[in-house]
Scaffold this motif. Structure first.
Motif, PDB file in Angstrom:
ATOM      1  N   ASP A 225      61.515   2.659  38.401  1.00  0.00           N
ATOM      2  CA  ASP A 225      60.211   3.281  38.690  1.00  0.00           C
ATOM      3  C   ASP A 225      59.931   4.477  37.792  1.00  0.00           C
ATOM      4  O   ASP A 225      59.374   5.486  38.240  1.00  0.00           O
ATOM      5  N   LYS A 226      60.295   4.364  36.547  1.00  0.00           N
ATOM      6  CA  LYS A 226      60.034   5.448  35.600  1.00  0.00           C
ATOM      7  C   LYS A 226      58.554   5.434  35.196  1.00  0.00           C
ATOM      8  O   LYS A 226      57.969   4.398  34.919  1.00  0.00           O
ATOM      9  N   GLU A 227      57.981   6.632  35.142  1.00  0.00           N
ATOM     10  CA  GLU A 227      56.602   6.761  34.673  1.00  0.00           C
ATOM     11  C   GLU A 227      56.591   6.937  33.163  1.00  0.00           C
ATOM     12  O   GLU A 227      57.323   7.746  32.616  1.00  0.00           O
ATOM     13  N   PHE A 228      55.720   6.186  32.500  1.00  0.00           N
ATOM     14  CA  PHE A 228      55.537   6.379  31.063  1.00  0.00           C
ATOM     15  C   PHE A 228      54.171   5.831  30.672  1.00  0.00           C
ATOM     16  O   PHE A 228      53.493   5.153  31.460  1.00  0.00           O
ATOM     17  N   ALA A 229      53.758   6.133  29.454  1.00  0.00           N
ATOM     18  CA  ALA A 229      52.504   5.615  28.911  1.00  0.00           C
ATOM     19  C   ALA A 229      52.826   4.640  27.796  1.00  0.00           C
ATOM     20  O   ALA A 229      53.739   4.868  27.001  1.00  0.00           O
TER      21      ALA A 229
END
Length: 396
Positions: A225-229
């Motif tokens: 569940d890592k946030e990235f763009a």
């Protein structure tokens, strides 16, 4: 009767001219509300250069462990110059990784834009002239602690321009193609202090690297569940096969992540390369009608907005994000990009992007209440915003 006919014809011509003039003005006004390029002197927001003057240090070398020996990396450091209004400010750090065997100069435009927004950006080149040395992914990501140590030591030196202005508690990774994979591997590694990442048309594996036992960044991220763009090129080719590209990374992104696909752009149109090398790389990787300048401008804007949202949250950033999301909506409406935002409860495993929300989901929601900003007319310059930059060449 002849005079009357002449007067009527003149009147018709006048009405037609006014109609054409009004039509042109209305069309121009519509385009001005969501321009692709924004004059940095007219509107301070994430689609333009930031408020900082930047400096570039080229040429320092650092030796990093490599197999049973060491390897010399040639560094490029791009950073903001502290001003009287930012004397006590400490700047976050972004590691910017090149594409496979490519030079750091292809990505200088990203380093300059981030530095203008108050980020210290560290790039490096592997040995090699035309094509850089090939280093295994798992070995190369291990260079980062050594790079960070070098940066901390450099920032302590009087005259470096960074004494008291380096914040190593806020670290991000960013890259293009295979460099984006390295950024993703760092984000996935619980032993690194990297807290977020921007992935420019990432490529995970090839048949060769899979057979050779290289690590998969997608599998490393899965379930975390890592946030990235992520920015995707709308055109897939030999350099960014669809089954190993941006959609696979998006499939393992965590809630809150962003995805923007630049329509009509090929893989290497996200890199700042010109002349014969650009022609050769576009022939190899595929290209489309979107200009390299526009593909880079869209990618720069997302990169700044994402890093600001993650590393500088607060009221000022929230206000700027509202304008940015309105701008994104304009790009969606103009058919330049597709946009997605991962919501809580969205299923992962969507490797092929089948659950894409290709219209305006996410952009509309975050732009709510900011429609008045969309009505501001701005000037569209001939060239992208120019950086007020000083360059210093350092010979190791």
């Amino acid at each position: 009767g002849r005079h009357l006919a002449q007067e009527m014809n003149a009147h018709k011509l006048g009405v037609a001219a006014v109609y054409v003039l009004v039509s042109v003005m209305v069309t121009a006004a519509k385009r001005a509300t969501v321009p692709l390029h924004v004059d940095a002197q007219t509107q301070r927001d994430f689609v333009a250069d930031g408020p900082y003057t930047t400096s570039v240090i080229k040429g320092p070398s650092v030796a990093v462990p490599y197999l049973n020996d060491t390897l010399a990396l040639t560094l490029t450091l791009t950073f903001p110059k502290a001003s009287a209004t930012s004397e006590s400010e400490a700047f976050p750090v972004t590691f910017l990784f090149n594409g496979f065997q490519l030079p750091s100069t292809f990505y200088s435009v990203y380093a300059a834009r981030l530095a203008s927004w108050g980020y210290v950006v560290l790039q490096y080149d592997l040995p090699g002239w035309l094509m850089k040395k090939i280093v295994r992914d798992d070995i190369e990501v291990a260079f980062v602690p050594h790079l960070l140590s070098w940066l901390e030591e450099w920032a302590r030196q009087p005259g470096s321009g960074l004494v008291g202005h380096l914040d190593t508690t806020r670290l991000a990774a960013m890259g293009h193609s295979r460099g984006a994979k390295l950024a993703a591997l760092l984000l996935a590694d619980p032993h690194t202090p990297i807290s977020t990442a921007v992935l420019l048309d990432p490529v995970d594996m090839t048949s060769h690297t899979r057979d050779a036992g290289y690590p998969s960044a997608v599998e490393s991220l899965r379930g975390q569940d890592k946030e990235f763009a992520v920015v995707g090129a709308g055109i897939s080719g030999s350099c960014n096969p669809a089954d190993e590209g941006w959609s696979r990374f998006w499939g393992v992104s965590g809630p809150g992540s962003w995805s923007m696909v630049v329509k009509g752009a090929g893989h290497m149109q996200l890199a700042d390369v010109s002349g014969p090398p650009a022609w050769a790389l576009d022939m190899l990787c595929g290209s489309g009608p979107t200009s390299r300048r526009d593909a880079i401008a869209l990618s720069q804007a997302l990169s700044v907005a994402w890093l600001e949202s993650q590393l500088r949250p607060g009221p000022a950033t929230s206000s700027s994000l509202q304008y940015f999301m309105t701008w994104v909506q304009g790009q969606v409406d103009a058919g330049r990009v597709t946009w997605q935002q991962r919501d809580e409860g969205d299923d992962q495993g969507d490797d092929q992007g089948t659950k894409e929300k290709r219209s305006s989901t996410g952009a509309q929601e975050l732009a709510a209440g900011a429609q008045e900003l969309a009505g501001e007319a701005v000037q569209v310059p001939e060239q992208q915003g120019q950086h007020r930059r000083e360059e210093a060449v350092v010979v190791a």
